[in-house]
Design a protein around this motif. Structure first.
Motif, PDB file in Angstrom:
ATOM      1  N   GLY A  54      19.365   8.156  32.301  1.00  0.00           N
ATOM      2  CA  GLY A  54      20.367   7.566  31.450  1.00  0.00           C
ATOM      3  C   GLY A  54      20.053   7.259  29.922  1.00  0.00           C
ATOM      4  N   SER A  55      18.864   7.036  29.920  1.00  0.00           N
ATOM      5  CA  SER A  55      18.392   6.568  28.430  1.00  0.00           C
ATOM      6  C   SER A  55      18.168   7.791  27.624  1.00  0.00           C
ATOM      7  N   VAL A  56      17.518   8.744  28.442  1.00  0.00           N
ATOM      8  CA  VAL A  56      17.486   9.996  27.959  1.00  0.00           C
ATOM      9  C   VAL A  56      18.521  10.961  27.264  1.00  0.00           C
ATOM     10  N   ALA A  57      19.668  10.803  28.658  1.00  0.00           N
ATOM     11  CA  ALA A  57      20.895  11.400  28.015  1.00  0.00           C
ATOM     12  C   ALA A  57      21.710  10.594  26.841  1.00  0.00           C
ATOM     13  N   ALA A  58      21.740   9.322  27.305  1.00  0.00           N
ATOM     14  CA  ALA A  58      22.471   8.578  25.839  1.00  0.00           C
ATOM     15  C   ALA A  58      21.717   8.920  24.693  1.00  0.00           C
ATOM     16  N   ALA A  59      20.433   8.917  24.450  1.00  0.00           N
ATOM     17  CA  ALA A  59      19.723   8.991  23.273  1.00  0.00           C
ATOM     18  C   ALA A  59      20.044  10.421  22.884  1.00  0.00           C
ATOM     19  N   ALA A  60      20.081  11.248  23.577  1.00  0.00           N
ATOM     20  CA  ALA A  60      20.097  12.697  23.028  1.00  0.00           C
ATOM     21  C   ALA A  60      21.546  12.774  22.773  1.00  0.00           C
ATOM     22  N   ILE A  61      22.659  12.513  23.379  1.00  0.00           N
ATOM     23  CA  ILE A  61      24.055  12.563  22.954  1.00  0.00           C
ATOM     24  C   ILE A  61      24.168  11.629  21.663  1.00  0.00           C
ATOM     25  N   ALA A  62      23.688  10.561  21.661  1.00  0.00           N
ATOM     26  CA  ALA A  62      23.796   9.915  20.195  1.00  0.00           C
ATOM     27  C   ALA A  62      23.215  10.307  19.110  1.00  0.00           C
ATOM     28  N   ALA A  63      21.930  11.396  19.410  1.00  0.00           N
ATOM     29  CA  ALA A  63      21.444  12.126  18.305  1.00  0.00           C
ATOM     30  C   ALA A  63      22.308  13.419  17.967  1.00  0.00           C
TER      31      ALA A  63
END
Length: 303
Positions: A54-63
């Motif tokens: 969840g953290s990786v996906a959210a951080a990547a999408i936010a970027a």
């Protein structure tokens, strides 16, 4: 309206929500089943790899990364987390549960580093549901259908994989490592890749949940291992595990059934805080029944 009708109405209002949770957590149940059942490797990494995804996906999408790419990146991160647990166990000869505890504890800090904070909202960015469903991205039945198709495709691919020579060798390592080693099978390679695969599946579940709720949180993995284990037990009770297909189908069926049971419990008036206790008690009872039956049969057998 009678109390019985009130309970029925609440239950049916909760069903679509818990059905979506069930198909999402079906990935986690698969990721928990593989170490426990196929590799005989009791593992706790799921509680760390789930929020990691969840953290990786959210951080990547936010970027600004595409949601499909972000989900695949979460899969890769979960795979590496699982590999780390297996490698620590094989290299240092530590207990598998201890290795999982070490990795999931370290991942808590890693997840905060990835997001830069304890939680990452992605309300303003397009997620996987927006990309694949377009203007119908918030239609709950379509969300359920989309995740169900992804879960069914994943289960089908795993069935094909475990029927290959490599997949059969991986199952042999879990069934009898000494015999597998005697047949020239690499215990290290198959264990590391198998636990890595499990970590990747849990991370995909975390990535899907984060995109569905439009945020990720470092604490989103709390209790996920016990929920997943309960789903596996329920699924095995419903469909059995006497064949490879049934073994792979059980986690998905169990996750859906388990979360419908959660709906019923909430409809009956139980507090959400009671559900962890009930889940733990259920798992304890289901694990104790075979042992108690064995003890009773042993006691009744004439000496």
């Amino acid at each position: 309206m009678t109390p019985a009708m009130d309970i029925i109405n609440v239950f049916f209002n909760l069903v679509p929500i818990t059905l979506l949770q069930g198909v999402i957590y079906g990935f986690v149940a698969l990721g928990i089943m593989i170490p426990f059942r196929m590799l005989s490797f009791p593992d706790l990494t799921a509680e760390g790899s789930f929020p990691l995804g969840g953290s990786v996906a959210a951080a990547a999408i936010a970027a600004g990364m595409h949601s499909i790419t972000a989900t695949l990146l979460a899969l890769a991160a979960g795979f590496l987390a699982g590999c780390a647990t297996a490698l620590i166990h094989l290299k240092l000869r530590l207990n598998t549960l201890l290795c999982g505890i070490i990795v999931l504890t370290m991942l808590f800090s890693v997840n905060i580093r990835i997001m830069g904070k304890p939680n990452q909202p992605i309300f303003a960015q397009d997620n996987l549901f927006d990309i694949l469903l377009g203007e119908y991205a918030r239609v709950l039945p379509l969300q359920i259908g989309l995740v169900a198709v992804l879960l069914a495709a994943t289960t089908g691919l795993l069935l094909l994989f475990f029927k290959t020579e490599f997949g059969t060798a991986m199952r042999a390592v879990g069934a009898n490592p000494l015999m597998a080693r005697a047949q020239g099978i690499s215990i290290w390679r198959h264990t590391i890749l198998g636990i890595g695969l499990a970590g990747g599946l849990c991370a995909v579940g975390g990535a899907l949940l984060a995109q569905n709720q439009s945020f990720a949180d470092v604490n989103m993995g709390f209790g996920v291992l016990l929920n997943g284990l309960a789903a596996v037990i329920v699924g095995e009770t419903l469909v059995g595990r006497d064949s490879l297909a049934r073994q792979l189908l059980a986690p998905a069926v169990g996750a859906i059934a388990y979360y419908q049971a959660i709906s019923l419990a909430l409809a009956l008036g139980l507090e959400p805080s009671d559900l962890k206790f009930l889940t733990g008690a259920f798992v304890l009872i289901m694990l104790a029944i075979p042992r108690l039956k064995g003890q009773r049969q042993a006691a009744s057998t004439p000496a």
